[in-house]
Design a protein around this motif. Sequence first.
Motif, short mmCIF file in Angstrom:
data_model
loop_
_atom_site.label_atom_id
_atom_site.label_comp_id
_atom_site.label_asym_id
_atom_site.label_seq_id
_atom_site.Cartn_x
_atom_site.Cartn_y
_atom_site.Cartn_z
N ARG A 83 1.29 -1.33 -0.16
CA ARG A 83 0.03 0.41 0.06
C ARG A 83 0.67 1.43 -0.21
N VAL A 84 2.18 1.55 0.39
CA VAL A 84 3.05 2.41 0.82
C VAL A 84 4.23 2.47 0.42
N LYS A 85 4.59 1.82 0.81
CA LYS A 85 6.60 1.49 0.16
C LYS A 85 6.67 0.64 -1.31
N PHE A 86 6.18 0.04 -1.32
CA PHE A 86 6.83 -0.88 -2.51
C PHE A 86 7.84 -1.00 -2.10
N ASP A 170 8.53 1.24 12.94
CA ASP A 170 8.85 2.06 12.25
C ASP A 170 9.64 2.15 11.38
N THR A 171 9.19 3.28 10.00
CA THR A 171 10.12 2.75 8.64
C THR A 171 9.62 4.41 7.72
N SER A 172 10.77 4.46 7.32
CA SER A 172 10.83 5.87 7.03
C SER A 172 9.78 6.56 6.35
N PHE A 173 9.74 7.75 6.35
CA PHE A 173 8.07 8.88 6.01
C PHE A 173 8.16 8.91 4.30
N ASN A 174 8.94 7.83 3.41
CA ASN A 174 8.98 8.06 1.77
C ASN A 174 7.90 7.06 1.28
N ILE A 175 8.23 6.99 0.15
CA ILE A 175 7.81 5.82 -0.65
C ILE A 175 9.27 5.65 -1.78
N LYS A 176 9.55 4.08 -2.12
CA LYS A 176 10.31 3.96 -2.62
C LYS A 176 11.05 4.81 -3.81
N GLY A 177 12.72 5.44 -4.39
CA GLY A 177 12.66 6.24 -5.08
C GLY A 177 12.90 7.83 -3.97
N PRO A 179 13.07 10.76 -1.64
CA PRO A 179 13.52 11.25 -0.26
C PRO A 179 13.33 11.54 0.83
N ILE A 180 13.15 11.03 2.39
CA ILE A 180 12.50 11.49 3.35
C ILE A 180 11.67 13.08 3.50
N VAL A 181 10.37 12.85 3.59
CA VAL A 181 9.53 13.92 3.71
C VAL A 181 10.30 14.80 4.79
N GLU A 182 10.60 16.13 4.66
CA GLU A 182 11.14 17.19 4.77
C GLU A 182 10.30 17.91 5.74
N THR A 183 9.60 18.23 4.66
CA THR A 183 8.47 20.29 5.29
C THR A 183 6.35 19.00 5.11
N PRO A 184 5.79 20.33 6.27
CA PRO A 184 4.64 19.83 6.07
C PRO A 184 3.79 19.98 4.96
N GLU A 185 4.74 20.47 3.89
CA GLU A 185 3.51 19.95 2.70
C GLU A 185 4.26 18.95 2.17
N ASP A 186 5.51 18.72 2.23
CA ASP A 186 6.32 17.16 1.55
C ASP A 186 5.29 16.46 2.40
N ALA A 187 4.82 16.41 3.74
CA ALA A 187 3.80 14.75 4.44
C ALA A 187 2.67 14.64 4.00
N ILE A 188 1.83 16.05 3.21
CA ILE A 188 0.68 16.12 3.36
C ILE A 188 0.35 15.29 1.89
N LYS A 189 2.15 16.14 0.85
CA LYS A 189 1.52 15.50 -0.09
C LYS A 189 1.39 13.48 -0.49
N CYS A 190 2.67 13.15 0.09
CA CYS A 190 2.58 11.81 -0.02
C CYS A 190 1.95 11.65 0.49
N PHE A 191 1.31 11.93 1.78
CA PHE A 191 -0.02 11.21 2.10
C PHE A 191 -1.38 10.94 1.48
N LEU A 192 -1.50 12.08 0.35
CA LEU A 192 -2.81 11.97 -0.43
C LEU A 192 -2.33 11.36 -1.54
N GLY A 193 -0.61 10.83 -1.93
CA GLY A 193 -0.62 10.71 -2.78
C GLY A 193 -0.48 9.00 -2.91
N THR A 194 -0.33 8.20 -1.20
CA THR A 194 -0.42 7.04 -1.26
C THR A 194 -1.09 6.56 -0.31
#
Length: 213
Positions: A83-86, A170-177, A179-194
């Motif tokens: 569902r998320v990490k691939f 615990d696993t890093s807040f990102n998807i394969k390929g 980088p780990i999210v850095e900003t709140p906007e990064d986190a929201i976009k990753c959340f919405l896209g996964t």
Amino acid sequence: MKNYVYFGKEYSDAEIEEALETHCPNKYQKCEDIESVTALYISKGYIVGWFQGRSEVGPRALGNRSILADPRKADMKDILNARVKFREFFRPFAPSVLWECQTDYFDLDIINPYMLIVSEVNEDKRSKIPAVTHVDNTGRIQTVIKEYNPRYHKLISEFQKITGVPVVLDTSFNIKGEPIVETPEDAIKCFLGTNIDVLIVGDYLLKKDNIND
């Protein structure tokens, strides 16, 4: 005890709210006891994006830019990968454990806050945390100390109150390929896209429409 890992930028409530309003207006809420709320979602089997304070420096996600899940679910590794990490199916996910409970679950009696040491999972605990027990009965653990990261420590403590288990996956807040999210906007976009179920940014909660409380 000094903090030697959380050196990234910290974001204010105003910056977090601005990002939330931009990408998902009127769909988020601010919670007074975000750790207890988050622990409950994890205990129900939901996948949680957890974004707090300053980001980690180094090769591991250590509780400030993490995706968290319930280590008690034997199929959680497969669920996360699908569902998320691939990621490759054989790659394990790591356990974060409270320092005061570490030797109850792992054959390691030293502090390992940077998730760089592999330890054997105690035989009587392998069935309790199968999602973070590798095929050779080991885990690459992170010792969570209150003085290092009080909010993450409280989250795991609240999870322990609910489940009896002082460990979270615990696993890093990102998807394969990516980088780990850095900003709140990064986190929201990753959340919405996964298919992450719930996003926690500071004291703010955002969840997918199909998630029940």
